[in-house]
Enzyme design. Structure first.
Site, short mmCIF file in Angstrom:
data_model
loop_
_atom_site.label_atom_id
_atom_site.label_comp_id
_atom_site.label_asym_id
_atom_site.label_seq_id
_atom_site.Cartn_x
_atom_site.Cartn_y
_atom_site.Cartn_z
N CYS A 151 0.37 -1.26 0.21
CA CYS A 151 0.30 0.07 -0.37
C CYS A 151 0.79 1.55 0.08
O CYS A 151 -0.14 2.11 -0.23
CB CYS A 151 -0.53 0.31 0.70
SG CYS A 151 -1.77 -1.70 1.24
N CYS A 173 0.60 3.24 6.23
CA CYS A 173 1.45 1.69 6.14
C CYS A 173 0.80 1.23 5.84
O CYS A 173 -0.15 1.09 4.45
CB CYS A 173 0.21 1.15 7.76
SG CYS A 173 -1.96 1.48 7.66
N HIS A 181 -9.96 2.73 -1.37
CA HIS A 181 -8.09 2.24 -1.41
C HIS A 181 -7.57 1.34 -2.22
O HIS A 181 -7.51 -0.46 -2.17
CB HIS A 181 -8.15 1.48 0.12
CG HIS A 181 -6.88 1.34 0.40
ND1 HIS A 181 -5.38 1.57 0.16
CD2 HIS A 181 -5.57 0.38 0.65
CE1 HIS A 181 -4.40 0.68 0.35
NE2 HIS A 181 -4.57 0.63 0.99
C1 LIG Z 1 -2.10 -1.61 4.08
C2 LIG Z 1 -3.36 -1.60 4.03
O1 LIG Z 1 -4.46 -0.52 3.57
S1 LIG Z 1 -4.13 -2.96 4.29
C3 LIG Z 1 -5.90 -3.06 3.96
C4 LIG Z 1 -6.24 -3.33 2.93
N1 LIG Z 1 -7.56 -3.51 2.37
C5 LIG Z 1 -8.61 -4.82 3.00
O2 LIG Z 1 -7.98 -5.87 3.67
C6 LIG Z 1 -9.72 -4.86 2.40
C7 LIG Z 1 -10.53 -4.90 3.73
N2 LIG Z 1 -12.22 -5.27 3.77
C8 LIG Z 1 -12.96 -6.09 3.22
O3 LIG Z 1 -12.02 -7.36 3.24
C9 LIG Z 1 -14.72 -6.43 3.00
O4 LIG Z 1 -14.78 -4.35 2.63
C10 LIG Z 1 -14.66 -6.81 3.89
C11 LIG Z 1 -14.55 -7.96 4.49
C12 LIG Z 1 -14.51 -4.92 5.30
C13 LIG Z 1 -16.95 -6.12 3.70
O5 LIG Z 1 -16.76 -6.76 3.32
P1 LIG Z 1 -18.86 -6.77 2.64
O6 LIG Z 1 -19.09 -7.65 3.55
O7 LIG Z 1 -18.76 -7.71 0.98
O8 LIG Z 1 -18.69 -5.81 2.47
P2 LIG Z 1 -20.33 -4.89 1.77
O9 LIG Z 1 -19.55 -3.67 1.28
O10 LIG Z 1 -21.32 -6.09 1.58
O11 LIG Z 1 -20.95 -4.09 3.21
C14 LIG Z 1 -21.31 -5.25 4.37
C15 LIG Z 1 -22.37 -4.47 4.41
O12 LIG Z 1 -21.98 -2.56 5.28
C16 LIG Z 1 -23.12 -1.49 4.83
N3 LIG Z 1 -22.61 -1.02 4.54
C17 LIG Z 1 -20.53 -0.50 4.72
N4 LIG Z 1 -20.65 0.36 5.15
C18 LIG Z 1 -21.18 1.75 5.12
C19 LIG Z 1 -21.55 2.57 5.57
N5 LIG Z 1 -20.73 4.02 5.68
N6 LIG Z 1 -22.75 3.38 6.09
C20 LIG Z 1 -23.62 2.08 5.91
N7 LIG Z 1 -23.67 1.49 5.12
C21 LIG Z 1 -22.49 0.36 5.25
C22 LIG Z 1 -22.89 -2.28 3.43
O13 LIG Z 1 -24.17 -1.86 2.69
C23 LIG Z 1 -23.63 -4.07 3.66
O14 LIG Z 1 -24.49 -4.08 4.22
P3 LIG Z 1 -25.99 -4.98 4.05
O15 LIG Z 1 -25.40 -6.25 4.11
O16 LIG Z 1 -27.15 -4.67 3.76
O17 LIG Z 1 -25.64 -4.67 1.85
#
Ligand SMILES: CC(=O)SCCNC(=O)CCNC(=O)[C@H](O)C(C)(C)COP(=O)(O)OP(=O)(O)OC[C@H]1O[C@@H](n2cnc3c(N)ncnc32)[C@H](O)[C@@H]1OP(=O)(O)O
Length: 428
Positions: free
Chosen positions: A97, A414, A383
């Site tokens: 990242c 990070c 991201h």
């Molecule tokens: C150094 C670095 O940067 S490390 C970081 C690297 N990046 C990562 O690791 C990515 C991590 N993220 C992920 O793995 C995935 O996005 C997860 C596991 C967090 C979530 O995945 P999903 O379950 O597919 O998320 P999804 O988008 O469906 O959201 C789940 C629910 O939350 C809700 N939601 C998400 N954000 C919001 C928000 N801001 N406000 C309201 N509701 C929200 C969605 O609408 C959804 O609701 P629903 O189930 O009623 O449809």
């Protein structure tokens, strides 16, 4: 000056940046490759800053975390398919990242040393178009078949293929040495630092609200080029509030009581690309371009998250900026309070809050939250791993320029692999 004499460092100007709006993976950019998105960002920058023509840009430096084998040198392939002069040298950088910021630092250092006058740098990523690999067993059989010296030997090798060999090798969002995902690592750190669910949800809601406000006042007009029907980051939910976020169910750290991390206070998997234009002051002046800010310092750090105590908050996977930033401040003689804007990449709200807590533990003053990510950050934009560095540099440079007064900005990113990339932008 003899080539053996040390060169005197020149100031490196950040002139502008361009990105495509970021999209949630498997959404509107599901069929776009990293190269297409990077090309769109590069063409946007080329048009905006009139970069066509021979030798306009000294170098193009970029990268992607998830890369196809056909993108052997993604940066060079992107140049060849763009409006930029095809004789522009280009190379790839990869630091998870931290890729985008590290690409910018690599390009800036060449400009500072007088080895080139201008550069475009940044990155792209897509989890939608992830490079699925052939499974390792099948790969070995195919290599053996390719090496075979007779048709019989080739057939003998191929006869070993079984249905299980057709299961693809899918890139995992996990650390190879621990098997834990980024989110699971962050959950361990959140527990170690006692980061509450409420504090995470507040930070996430603020990110969305500030990003929405910045779009509404036209802040991103020069920074974002429409792509595939999107004009704003798709993940942005202007109506996010801590109360709404509190309703979401936890997704990481479920093996412990009271897990706190949800889809709302974690970044989503995202597709996108971002780039910045850097140059010497002379180059900028000759082209009539006013620097937004100058890149004046950078520092990297890494933590030993593999051999250390997993539950230890100090050396959590995403905690390297807790070491890099104090070192950067010591080396530059600056204090956290000297910065008008502090941009911390929001991989997870809990990781931002743990970083702030660690800085305080190391003797840095508490950060005035009004100065933290004033135009929103990764929780709201999303991201696309390698694109985030250039998004942040362009956003910070624009904020410093907007103030129309001397100012300083700090960047803290990070990265997977236990690394941190940090930098300072200044506007004199
Ligand atoms: C150094 C670095 O940067 S490390 C970081 C690297 N990046 C990562 O690791 C990515 C991590 N993220 C992920 O793995 C995935 O996005 C997860 C596991 C967090 C979530 O995945 P999903 O379950 O597919 O998320 P999804 O988008 O469906 O959201 C789940 C629910 O939350 C809700 N939601 C998400 N954000 C919001 C928000 N801001 N406000 C309201 N509701 C929200 C969605 O609408 C959804 O609701 P629903 O189930 O009623 O449809």
């Amino acid at each position: 000056m003899s080539p053996l004499e040390p060169a005197r460092a020149r100031r490196v100007a950040v002139l502008g940046g361009t990105r495509v709006p970021f999209a949630r993976s498997d959404g509107p950019y599901a069929t776009a490759s990293s190269q297409e998105m990077l090309t769109a960002a590069l063409n946007g920058l080329t048009d905006r800053y009139d970069l066509r023509g021979p030798g306009a840009v000294g170098e193009f430096v970029a990268g992607a975390v998830l890369k196809h084998s056909r993108d052997f040198n993604l940066a060079r392939e992107t140049v060849l398919g763009s409006a930029l002069d095809p004789r522009t040298p280009a190379y790839d950088v990869q630091q998870a990242c931290g890729t985008g910021l590290q690409a910018i630092v690599a390009a800036a250092n060449k400009i500072a040393l007088g080895q080139t006058e201008s550069a475009v740098a940044g990155g792209a990523d897509t989890a939608s178009d992830a490079p699925l690999g052939v499974n390792d067993g099948l790969r070995r059989i195919l290599l053996e078949a390719r090496r075979a010296r007779s048709a019989a030997a080739r057939l003998k090798a191929l006869a070993r293929i079984r249905p299980g060999h057709l299961v693809p090798d899918v890139p995992r969002n996990a650390e190879p040495r621990t098997g834990l995902s980024m989110g699971e690592h962050a959950a361990v750190t959140a527990r170690a630092w006692g980061i509450s669910r409420r504090a995470q949800d507040e930070l996430a809601a603020t990110s969305h609200q500030r990003l929405a406000a910045a779009y509404d006042r036209g802040f991103f007009r020069d920074l974002v080029v429409p792509f595939r029907g999107l004009e704003r980051d798709q993940n942005l939910r202007p109506d996010s509030t801590p109360e709404k976020l509190a309703a979401l169910k936890p997704v990481f750290g479920l093996d412990h009581p009271n897990p706190t991390m949800t889809a709302g206070n974690s970044t989503p998997l995202t597709d996108g690309a971002a780039l910045v234009l850097l140059a010497s002051e002379e180059w900028a002046k000759a082209r009539g371009l006013a620097p937004l800010a100058y890149l004046t310092a950078c520092e990297t750090a890494a933590v030993d998250f593999v051999h250390g105590d997993v539950a230890d908050g100090e050396d959590g996977l995403l905690m390297a900026p807790a070491y890099a930033v104090p070192r950067l401040l010591e080396r530059t003689g600056l204090d956290l309070a000297d910065f008008d804007v502090v941009e911390i990449h929001e991989a997870f709200a809990s990781q931002v809050l743990a970083t702030l807590a660690a800085w305080e533990k190391r003797g840095l003053p508490p950060l005035d939250r009004a100065r933290l990510n004033p135009t929103g950050s990764s929780l709201a934009t999303g991201h696309p791993f390698a694109a985030t560095g250039a998004r942040i540099v362009a956003t910070l440079a624009r904020q410093l320029a907007e103030r129309d007064a001397p100012g300083k900005g700090l960047i803290s990113i990070c990265a997977a692999g236990g690394q941190g990339v940090t930098a300072i932008l200044e506007r004199p």
